[in-house]
Design an enzyme around this catalytic site. Sequence first.
Site, PDB file in Angstrom:
ATOM      1  N   PHE A 174       8.213 -19.388   9.668  1.00 55.58           N
ATOM      2  CA  PHE A 174       7.151 -20.200  10.486  1.00 55.58           C
ATOM      3  C   PHE A 174       7.215 -19.579  11.785  1.00 55.58           C
ATOM      4  CE2 PHE A 174      11.697 -21.590  11.533  1.00 55.58           C
ATOM      5  CZ  PHE A 174      11.526 -21.834  12.964  1.00 55.58           C
ATOM      6  N   CYS A 175       6.253 -20.190  12.578  1.00 54.41           N
ATOM      7  CA  CYS A 175       5.605 -19.685  13.745  1.00 54.41           C
ATOM      8  C   CYS A 175       5.099 -20.750  14.417  1.00 54.41           C
ATOM      9  CB  CYS A 175       4.824 -18.392  13.937  1.00 54.41           C
ATOM     10  SG  CYS A 175       3.496 -18.435  12.926  1.00 54.41           S
ATOM     11  N   THR A 176       4.489 -20.644  15.720  1.00 51.61           N
ATOM     12  CA  THR A 176       3.585 -21.514  16.470  1.00 51.61           C
ATOM     13  C   THR A 176       2.616 -22.274  15.661  1.00 51.61           C
ATOM     14  OG1 THR A 176       4.460 -20.726  18.572  1.00 51.61           O
ATOM     15  CG2 THR A 176       2.854 -22.291  18.685  1.00 51.61           C
ATOM     16  N   GLY A 178       1.112 -20.288  12.929  1.00 50.14           N
ATOM     17  CA  GLY A 178       0.829 -19.489  11.483  1.00 50.14           C
ATOM     18  C   GLY A 178       0.452 -18.280  11.486  1.00 50.14           C
ATOM     19  N   ILE A 203       4.328 -24.633  13.531  1.00 53.75           N
ATOM     20  CA  ILE A 203       4.973 -25.577  13.923  1.00 53.75           C
ATOM     21  C   ILE A 203       4.020 -26.870  14.359  1.00 53.75           C
ATOM     22  CG2 ILE A 203       6.656 -26.363  15.962  1.00 53.75           C
ATOM     23  CD1 ILE A 203       7.286 -23.298  16.098  1.00 53.75           C
TER      24      ILE A 203
END
Length: 304
Positions: A174-176, A178, A203
């Site tokens: 996951f990241c901020t 995508g 997120i």
Amino acid sequence: MIIVAALYHFSRFPDPASLREPLLLLCNQLGIKGSLLIASEGVNGTVAGSRDAIDQVLIALRALPGCSKLVHKESFAEEMPFGRMKVKLKREIVTMGLPDIDPLARVGSYVQARDWNALISQPDVVVIDTRNDYETEIGSFQGAVDPQTQSFSQFPEWWEHNKDRFAGKRIAMFCTGGIRCEKSTNFLLGEGRNEVFHLQGGILKYLEEVPADQSMWDGECYVFDGRVSVGHGLVPGGYDTCHACRRPISADDKLRPEYERGASCHKCHHEYAEADRTRFRERQRQIDLAEARGEKPFVSNRPE
């Protein structure tokens, strides 16, 4: 109310340089501020403005070659979170530094926000946070592996040194928003890992859709604008920025003896020479003078 739109889309732009000036002109005409990155692989950025202005720039972005399905995520701010508008030409819209990475060829399996908890709760799943250390320190998913990278380009080297830890495991990343996972999952697939998943919309989508009482997220999510961080429901969080090192700092951090407004915090107190501190203090003095005149100076919160 200011609309903040975070977006990215991978597409092949034959002449990305030709897109810069028209986009910058349109954003300036609409009063939009923020940042857009353009490269031969697509577009990435966050912009803020009125409802009508954001709608118009999204129409323009979706008219770019191959971008008709561009997806964006919206949140809100009481004040404009950016000081200016930038449209930059880049080699990559998110820098991984590997020329063979191609998210248009294949990526990991998308997992919607409502299904994320069930996936990462499985005992055979390893959850990896692909963000940088200044982001992960203020929030992450429960039990997530933190590579403690200072830049996304360090991720492949971290994986090479740690991949044996995850043998026989499914990988959830996951990241901020995508975009980093589009590249990191393509990278892992190229490394021979077949069961690779990533949080669709990142997120921000999770915090927007998953209620706080059902959440597996701890802390706040760092964002690259004047809000610094957001929480559940994408409401602005409680962090500020150290204007010396650009790292996020809390109200308690400001009570520490190393903190000097505009000049240092406990994270960077030993990183700069006194000549740097003098320069930082003068910059803060100029900011204070501008604010006293009723102006809103531009101060980036992105770590250098």
